[in-house]
Design a protein around this motif. Structure first.
Motif, mmCIF file in Angstrom:
data_model
loop_
_atom_site.group_PDB
_atom_site.id
_atom_site.type_symbol
_atom_site.label_atom_id
_atom_site.label_comp_id
_atom_site.label_asym_id
_atom_site.label_seq_id
_atom_site.Cartn_x
_atom_site.Cartn_y
_atom_site.Cartn_z
ATOM 1 N N ALA A 9 -42.503 19.682 -4.490
ATOM 2 C CA ALA A 9 -42.110 20.214 -5.794
ATOM 3 C C ALA A 9 -42.310 19.143 -6.856
ATOM 4 N N GLY A 10 -42.835 19.533 -7.971
ATOM 5 C CA GLY A 10 -43.041 18.589 -9.065
ATOM 6 C C GLY A 10 -44.421 17.953 -9.078
ATOM 7 N N PHE A 11 -45.228 18.164 -8.036
ATOM 8 C CA PHE A 11 -46.559 17.559 -7.983
ATOM 9 C C PHE A 11 -47.398 17.937 -9.193
ATOM 10 N N SER A 12 -47.347 19.192 -9.581
ATOM 11 C CA SER A 12 -48.192 19.683 -10.679
ATOM 12 C C SER A 12 -47.626 19.339 -12.051
ATOM 13 N N ARG A 13 -46.481 18.695 -12.111
ATOM 14 C CA ARG A 13 -45.846 18.392 -13.388
ATOM 15 C C ARG A 13 -46.762 17.594 -14.313
ATOM 16 N N ASN A 14 -47.529 16.665 -13.760
ATOM 17 C CA ASN A 14 -48.431 15.844 -14.570
ATOM 18 C C ASN A 14 -49.469 16.668 -15.310
ATOM 19 N N TRP A 15 -49.714 17.881 -14.860
ATOM 20 C CA TRP A 15 -50.720 18.743 -15.489
ATOM 21 C C TRP A 15 -50.086 19.945 -16.163
ATOM 22 N N GLY A 16 -48.788 19.919 -16.381
ATOM 23 C CA GLY A 16 -48.120 21.006 -17.084
ATOM 24 C C GLY A 16 -47.436 22.014 -16.193
ATOM 25 N N GLY A 17 -47.376 21.767 -14.894
ATOM 26 C CA GLY A 17 -46.647 22.661 -14.002
ATOM 27 C C GLY A 17 -45.165 22.631 -14.321
ATOM 28 N N TRP A 18 -44.472 23.682 -13.971
ATOM 29 C CA TRP A 18 -43.073 23.815 -14.325
ATOM 30 C C TRP A 18 -42.161 23.240 -13.257
ATOM 31 N N LEU A 19 -41.075 22.681 -13.699
ATOM 32 C CA LEU A 19 -40.029 22.222 -12.796
ATOM 33 C C LEU A 19 -39.065 23.382 -12.528
ATOM 34 N N ALA A 20 -38.177 23.185 -11.572
ATOM 35 C CA ALA A 20 -37.270 24.258 -11.143
ATOM 36 C C ALA A 20 -36.470 24.833 -12.304
ATOM 37 N N ASN A 21 -35.958 23.983 -13.192
ATOM 38 C CA ASN A 21 -35.151 24.509 -14.301
ATOM 39 C C ASN A 21 -35.995 25.347 -15.258
ATOM 40 N N GLU A 22 -37.269 25.021 -15.406
ATOM 41 C CA GLU A 22 -38.158 25.804 -16.272
ATOM 42 C C GLU A 22 -38.499 27.144 -15.625
ATOM 43 N N VAL A 23 -38.682 27.141 -14.318
ATOM 44 C CA VAL A 23 -38.922 28.386 -13.588
ATOM 45 C C VAL A 23 -37.698 29.291 -13.721
ATOM 46 N N PHE A 24 -36.531 28.715 -13.549
ATOM 47 C CA PHE A 24 -35.274 29.461 -13.672
ATOM 48 C C PHE A 24 -35.176 30.122 -15.050
ATOM 49 N N THR A 41 -27.135 37.519 -12.066
ATOM 50 C CA THR A 41 -26.050 36.880 -11.312
ATOM 51 C C THR A 41 -26.593 36.176 -10.077
ATOM 52 N N LEU A 42 -27.511 36.821 -9.391
ATOM 53 C CA LEU A 42 -28.125 36.243 -8.191
ATOM 54 C C LEU A 42 -28.859 34.944 -8.516
ATOM 55 N N LEU A 43 -29.663 34.956 -9.565
ATOM 56 C CA LEU A 43 -30.386 33.736 -9.939
ATOM 57 C C LEU A 43 -29.427 32.616 -10.327
ATOM 58 N N TRP A 44 -28.393 32.939 -11.082
ATOM 59 C CA TRP A 44 -27.415 31.910 -11.462
ATOM 60 C C TRP A 44 -26.730 31.337 -10.223
ATOM 61 N N ARG A 45 -26.394 32.203 -9.271
ATOM 62 C CA ARG A 45 -25.717 31.749 -8.055
ATOM 63 C C ARG A 45 -26.600 30.809 -7.236
ATOM 64 N N HIS A 46 -27.892 31.056 -7.239
ATOM 65 C CA HIS A 46 -28.817 30.256 -6.426
ATOM 66 C C HIS A 46 -29.478 29.113 -7.195
ATOM 67 N N ILE A 81 -41.402 36.967 -10.318
ATOM 68 C CA ILE A 81 -41.922 35.758 -9.673
ATOM 69 C C ILE A 81 -43.444 35.754 -9.682
ATOM 70 N N GLU A 82 -44.052 36.893 -9.389
ATOM 71 C CA GLU A 82 -45.521 36.976 -9.419
ATOM 72 C C GLU A 82 -46.057 36.670 -10.810
ATOM 73 N N ARG A 83 -45.410 37.215 -11.831
ATOM 74 C CA ARG A 83 -45.850 36.958 -13.205
ATOM 75 C C ARG A 83 -45.672 35.484 -13.562
ATOM 76 N N MET A 84 -44.577 34.877 -13.112
ATOM 77 C CA MET A 84 -44.337 33.463 -13.377
ATOM 78 C C MET A 84 -45.447 32.606 -12.774
ATOM 79 N N PHE A 85 -45.791 32.866 -11.510
ATOM 80 C CA PHE A 85 -46.862 32.095 -10.883
ATOM 81 C C PHE A 85 -48.211 32.381 -11.542
ATOM 82 N N SER A 86 -48.430 33.604 -11.957
ATOM 83 C CA SER A 86 -49.672 33.938 -12.643
ATOM 84 C C SER A 86 -49.792 33.162 -13.951
#
Length: 115
Positions: A9-24, A41-46, A81-86
């Motif tokens: 996780a975080g490998f792509s950050r140098n090229w603009g990839g998102w970190l976990a908090n940005e994905v959230f 609620t589910l996303l906040w819990r996890h 999630i699919e749209r986020m990765f796209s």
């Protein structure tokens, strides 16, 4: 034998990839999640456990136990999630992925050699 590059996780950050908090944050803004109090609620819990991956796993387990009750939640979260990765992939494809100018040590050279 094929070559693989394993990244954490975080490998792509140098090229603009998102970190976990940005994905959230992205997922919370998706219409499917914004319109569903249970998914929010589910996303906040996890969020601090294992992120969207564990939230998705929970929805998938619930779907297996009761498909009729959890189909909409599963479809909604998967679509977000699919749209986020796209969106992330679209951005990453526009970037130069090189660490090194030497073709022998470049990512492009490595990936081309592994096909």
């Amino acid at each position: 034998m094929a070559h693989y590059i394993l990244t954490g996780a975080g490998f792509s950050r140098n090229w603009g990839g998102w970190l976990a908090n940005e994905v959230f944050e992205y997922l919370l803004g998706c219409q499917e999640v914004a319109d569903s109090a249970p998914l929010r609620t589910l996303l906040w819990r996890h969020q601090r456990i294992n992120g969207f991956e564990s939230a998705l796993a929970e929805v998938q387990r619930a779907y297996v136990l009761n498909p009729n009750e959890h189909l909409d939640a599963l479809r909604g979260l998967q679509a977000a999630i699919e749209r986020m990765f796209s969106h992330m992939n679209q951005h990453l494809f526009t970037r130069a992925w090189e660490f090194h100018q030497d073709r022998e040590r470049s990512i492009t050279g490595f990936l081309a050699a592994s096909t």
